[in-house]
Design a protein around this motif. Structure first.
Motif, short mmCIF file in Angstrom:
data_model
loop_
_atom_site.label_atom_id
_atom_site.label_comp_id
_atom_site.label_asym_id
_atom_site.label_seq_id
_atom_site.Cartn_x
_atom_site.Cartn_y
_atom_site.Cartn_z
N LYS A 143 36.02 6.68 94.40
CA LYS A 143 34.81 6.62 93.58
C LYS A 143 33.65 7.29 94.30
N ASN A 159 36.85 8.15 89.90
CA ASN A 159 35.68 7.67 89.17
C ASN A 159 34.41 8.29 89.72
N CYS A 161 30.00 8.08 89.19
CA CYS A 161 28.83 7.44 88.57
C CYS A 161 27.57 8.18 89.01
N GLN A 181 37.30 7.62 85.09
CA GLN A 181 36.13 7.01 84.46
C GLN A 181 34.88 7.71 84.91
N LYS A 190 35.84 6.15 79.66
CA LYS A 190 37.11 6.35 80.34
C LYS A 190 37.85 7.52 79.72
#
Length: 236
Positions: A143, A159, A161, A181, A190
């Motif tokens: 991530k 992932n 963000c 995601q 997703k």
């Protein structure tokens, strides 16, 4: 002329050949002196930076970047390994950014950007409180989190963000975009392959193939992935 610091310019950026024996503070001063002497030669160029001859920690790399930007008008876009395949990926990204009108904020005069290189493996998390540029891949189970925008010079298969503090105007860029995601601001989506629902990623296919650079942004309550085309960064 000192041989402890040698500056070589190639087609895509600057290579610093550094002595492996002198203490880092002394080396940093030599780099400062070198760029004070030669900085005007590069003018306002945006360039990639690579190192040879010495293994540097991420903190040492960032201190060298700060030294270069403080003493010249050079904008360091990212750090690349001395590797032909990675240099080719960097060339692709730089050309795509130039074609699309990518804002200079990625290289940061008014906006700070963190630079990292290396692949993120499953279970690893990389977090930044500013924009972040990763030279490498985000593998499944890994991530990457940023309070600003994210630029990945590699594959995004885990992932990501962006706008982690709630900013919905950030973006995620990757040379290969196959995330599990994505999150931008308060929106989470997703991959359609993982979960079919109304919030699934809306992805526009690129005729050039899945390995072409792609951009994820928040639009109309959804996260959309689009190929990088001319002018696509203008409205960010």
């Amino acid at each position: 002329m000192t041989k402890e610091v040698i500056v070589k310019r190639n087609k895509y950026g600057i290579k610093l050949i550094l002595d492996n024996h002198i203490p880092f503070p002394e080396l940093l001063q030599l780099i400062t002196d070198k760029f004070k002497e030669t900085g005007n030669f590069f003018k306002d160029a945006q360039m990639a930076l690579s190192f040879e001859g010495r293994v540097l920690t991420p903190d040492e790399q960032l201190r060298i970047i700060e030294t270069i930007t403080e003493n010249t008008s050079i904008r360091i876009a990212c750090i690349v390994d001395d590797d032909s395949a990675l240099e080719e990926r960097m060339r692709t990204q730089l050309e795509a950014a130039e074609y699309a009108g990518m804002p200079q904020a990625v290289a940061a005069e008014e906006t700070s950007t963190d630079f990292y290189k290396g692949n993120l493996r499953s279970g690893q998390v990389l977090e930044s409180y500013s924009n972040i540029t990763l030279i490498g891949d985000v593998n499944p189970g890994a991530k990457i989190i940023s309070h600003g925008s994210i630029v990945i010079l590699g594959s995004l298969k885990g992932n990501a963000c962006a706008g982690a503090a709630g900013a919905g105007n950030c973006f995620i860029f990757a040379l290969e975009m196959k995330p599990i995601q994505l999150q931008i601001g308060d929106l989470i989506a997703k991959s359609p392959d993982k979960e079919k629902n109304p919030r699934a990623l809306r992805k526009k296919e690129n005729a050039a193939g899945s390995y072409a650079p792609q951009l994820a942004t928040a639009k109309d309550g959804n996260i959309c992935i689009e190929p990088v085309i001319k002018g696509c960064f203008n409205n960010l």
